[in-house]
Design a protein around this motif. Structure first.
Motif, short mmCIF file in Angstrom:
data_model
loop_
_atom_site.label_atom_id
_atom_site.label_comp_id
_atom_site.label_asym_id
_atom_site.label_seq_id
_atom_site.Cartn_x
_atom_site.Cartn_y
_atom_site.Cartn_z
N PRO A 1 0.74 -1.35 0.07
CA PRO A 1 0.02 -0.13 -0.05
C PRO A 1 0.73 1.31 -0.09
N ASN A 2 2.24 1.25 0.48
CA ASN A 2 2.94 2.62 0.68
C ASN A 2 3.81 2.48 -0.64
N GLY A 3 3.63 1.72 -1.48
CA GLY A 3 4.45 1.72 -2.84
C GLY A 3 5.69 0.79 -2.82
N PRO A 4 6.56 0.85 -3.78
CA PRO A 4 7.84 0.16 -3.63
C PRO A 4 8.49 0.49 -2.31
N PRO A 5 9.44 -0.40 -1.71
CA PRO A 5 10.20 -0.29 -0.44
C PRO A 5 11.40 0.85 -0.77
N GLU A 6 11.92 1.02 0.36
CA GLU A 6 12.98 2.20 0.47
C GLU A 6 14.27 1.89 -0.65
N ILE A 7 14.56 0.38 -0.73
CA ILE A 7 15.56 0.33 -1.47
C ILE A 7 15.44 0.72 -2.69
N SER B 1 18.85 -8.28 7.70
CA SER B 1 17.40 -8.48 7.21
C SER B 1 17.42 -7.91 5.92
N PRO B 2 17.65 -8.60 4.80
CA PRO B 2 17.82 -8.07 3.62
C PRO B 2 16.49 -7.57 2.70
N PRO B 3 16.15 -6.56 2.00
CA PRO B 3 15.09 -6.38 1.12
C PRO B 3 15.11 -7.35 0.17
N PHE B 4 14.41 -8.39 0.07
CA PHE B 4 14.21 -9.19 -0.95
C PHE B 4 13.48 -8.56 -2.07
N ILE B 5 14.37 -8.30 -3.06
CA ILE B 5 13.78 -7.86 -4.54
C ILE B 5 13.33 -8.97 -5.42
N TYR B 6 13.57 -10.13 -4.88
CA TYR B 6 12.96 -11.12 -5.82
C TYR B 6 11.97 -12.03 -5.20
#
Length: 641
Positions: A151-157, A194-199
């Motif tokens: 809901p807040n759109g794509p994450p910070e990364i 705690s990685p931002p999983f972009i997959y």
């Protein structure tokens, strides 16, 4: 600004030249499945270009596959530590804390803003499905940009301020992430504990996504799982970090093998893991990890009784004496003392977003926070709790960091109750109760409530000492132990007056380390949760920063991102550290107290001198737990056969 990098910026430091790739050996653990035709041979399970680990070059021994590693955590949700410890990342830190490709074959960077990620051909998820750019595309198009799932759109990364990056997929082994401006944070964020999983494993998750199913099929699943709609269903099963869905494919060294709630969780070796040693033995060496969930007060006793093969979580410095005694009495383990990478062992965080307006106004006055710090007898705490082995002082970069400044360590951090009393009087807090407790502007006694996670006895012992010294400056300390999750939720909602936690995760920053964690960019810095929420949600929640020093920190963090000049980076870091030392947003007590690490006598390749740090490092992760092995693993395997 950033020069074009025409060569590969990051090359696999663990990788040997392609011609030196060894013949892959079969795993004894999976050999029965291979023999039955239920699994491909090991040579077909690894990527075409695996990550080849040269253990001898790292000063380690080649190991033997086999064995079960026992360890303990204190909460069911801490099974996610397997993702932390396993530390399979697109790029990760090596033992020298240099970024190197890991899951990725390599990375190219142009102008500091265009990142071309090259996947390993033939790499597969833990269930054998191909890991390709389609998994990045699914996350980007159907998770990160789906209003119901995100809901807040794509994450910070994937953001640079209000600007959002693009992600394209030229072929099945190539992903291009392009930012509008240079982004020095991107690769370092990929390497987090705690990685931002972009997959995502698209082949698995598509069955729970409304875009890939019929309405009737989705309604049946929603009813069966007893959730409100398809989005909660998808989010519940899409838990790459939580690691509690045994059906969700993974790229970590071990995969979950336990189902449902249990007090013992098992993780078995990932048959498709992408790392092998220079002899052709697929990692991890250890076949099974057995993670027991025990009460927080039982970890030291159970470890002392020989019930853990590798243990640091749940152990504090106060446990060293009993652990050393157990070792001397013949317990089958060694006690190592690793350096602690947190900026402070214990830090107090007055909540500048506290809901009580009177208290909030008092706490936002830097003189109050300085007085609190001056009212702490750090030497007494160090001697009583750490035998004088900790480094007394406020929260700042540790001594081994090139950014360390001894003046910042002691600023407002030398025990001086007389000066503290003068400061509080100057604030107008000079009225007291008959018992000597100061009064707030509205007449209430200054009862300063500090909430803790109730997990570390050393915290409660330190606060007991501070209770006595703060009484001398007219402040009554009230300690309130809570469950960790309850504490965090209370802090985030603004109902906690003050809390205790560790200092910054990374106490050893370099000038090229993003300083965003020193600015109000994240709610987990307990001094300004509402400001962090405002930044993280792009104004949808929380409160805008309205304190000048905090505004300056935000401006400096942005300035750091907008330059590639090493001297400017260093200058920005120094100013940010000075602002923190002067304002005491987090009141550090001491740092660098050793972390006990218990290692089974049978376990090999565990460094005797290591660093216990969350970020960067992922605790055991940077030390590559997949390379640990049991000295008697071969004999155990032969007996089991």
């Amino acid at each position: 600004m950033f020069k074009r990098l025409t060569a590969v910026v990051l090359a696999g430091v663990f990788a040997l030249p392609a011609l030196a790739q060894p013949v892959v050996q079969e795993s004894t653990f999976w050999a029965p499945e291979v023999k039955k035709g239920q699994m491909d041979p090991a040579v077909n399970r690894i990527p075409d270009v695996p990550l080849v680990v040269d253990l001898e070059a790292k000063g380690r021994k080649f190991g033997t596959q086999g064995g079960t590693l026992r360890t303990m955590v204190t909460r069911t949700k801490d099974v996610r530590q397997m993702v932390v410890y396993g530390y399979a990342r697109l790029v990760g830190y090596d033992h020298d804390y240099q970024l190197k490709p890991d899951i990725l074959r390599d990375v190219e960077v142009e102008e500091g803003r265009i990142f071309t990620l090259h996947l390993r051909p033939g790499h597969r998820w833990s269930d054998g499905a191909p890991f390709t750019s389609a998994d990045f595309e699914y996350w980007w198009k159907h998770v990160a940009q789906n209003a119901e799932l995100s809901p807040n759109g794509p994450p910070e990364i994937m953001r640079m301020g209000e600007e959002i990056a693009t992600m394209t997929f030229p072929d099945e082994t190539t992903v291009v992430v392009e930012f509008p401006e240079a982004n020095p944070n991107f690769l370092q964020m990929l390497a987090q504990a705690s990685p931002p999983f972009i997959y995502r494993p698209a082949h698995y998750l598509k069955q729970f996504h409304v875009a890939f199913n019929t309405k009737n099929a989705m309604e049946e699943m929603i009813d069966a799982k007893r959730v409100r709609s398809w989005a909660p269903l998808h989010n519940k099963l899409d838990n790459m970090y939580k690691f509690d869905n045994h059906e969700l494919p993974t790229l970590q060294p071990w995969k979950p093998a336990s189902t449902g709630a249990a007090m013992r969780h098992l993780f078995v070796r990932n048959p498709y893991f992408h790392r092998i040693d220079a002899r052709g033995v697929q990692l991890p060496y250890i076949d099974v990890v057995e993670m027991d969930i025990v009460g927080s007060g039982l970890v030291a006793a159970k470890t002392n009784a020989g019930e853990s093969d590798l243990q640091a979580r749940g152990l504090d410095f106060r446990d060293v004496s009993i652990l050393k005694k157990g070792e001397a009495d013949g317990a089958p383990y060694r006690t190592y003392l690793w350096s602690n990478g947190a900026a402070s062992q214990i830090a107090i965080y007055p909540n500048l977003n506290f809901a009580d307006p009177v208290w909030r106004e008092v706490m936002r006055d830097a003189r109050f926070r300085r007085a609190l710090s001056l009212g702490i007898d750090r030497r007494m705490i160090n001697r009583a709790l750490y035998f004088g082995l900790g480094k007394e002082g406020g929260m700042t970069a540790l001594a081994k960091s090139p950014l360390f400044d001894p003046a910042l360590l002691t600023q407002w951090a030398i025990y001086d109750p007389d000066t503290a009393n003068v400061m509080l009087d100057q604030m107008g807090l000079n009225q007291r109760t008959p018992a000597g407790i100061r009064l707030l502007p509205d007449g209430r006694p200054m009862e300063f409530v500090i909430e803790t996670a109730g997990e570390r006895q050393e915290v409660e012992n330190a606060l007991a000492i501070i209770t006595d010294t703060w009484r001398d400056i007219g402040i009554k300390l009230i300690m309130r132990p809570l469950d960790r999750d309850i504490l965090r939720n209370r802090v985030f909602s603004g109902v906690t007056m003050a809390s205790v936690w560790f200092g910054w995760d990374n106490g050893l920053p370099q000038p090229n380390t993003p300083p965003s964690y020193l600015a109000p960019t994240d709610q987990v810095f307990f001094a300004w949760p509402k400001w962090g929420q405002y930044y993280q949600t792009h104004g949808a929640a929380g409160e805008p920063v309205d304190l000048e020093p905090a505004k300056r920190l935000m401006a400096l963090s942005k300035a750091w991102q907008n330059t590639d000049d090493p001297e400017e980076h260093r200058s920005i870091w120094r100013e940010m550290l000075k602002i923190h030392a002067d304002n005491q947003f987090g009141i550090g007590i001491l740092s660098e107290a050793p972390q006990p690490v218990i290692v089974s006598d049978r376990l090999r390749n565990v460094p005797e001198q290591g660093k216990w740090a969350w970020d960067p490092g992922a605790h055991f992760g940077v030390h590559r737990i997949d390379e640990f092995f049991f000295s008697d693993a071969e004999q155990i395997a032969q007996v089991s056969e």
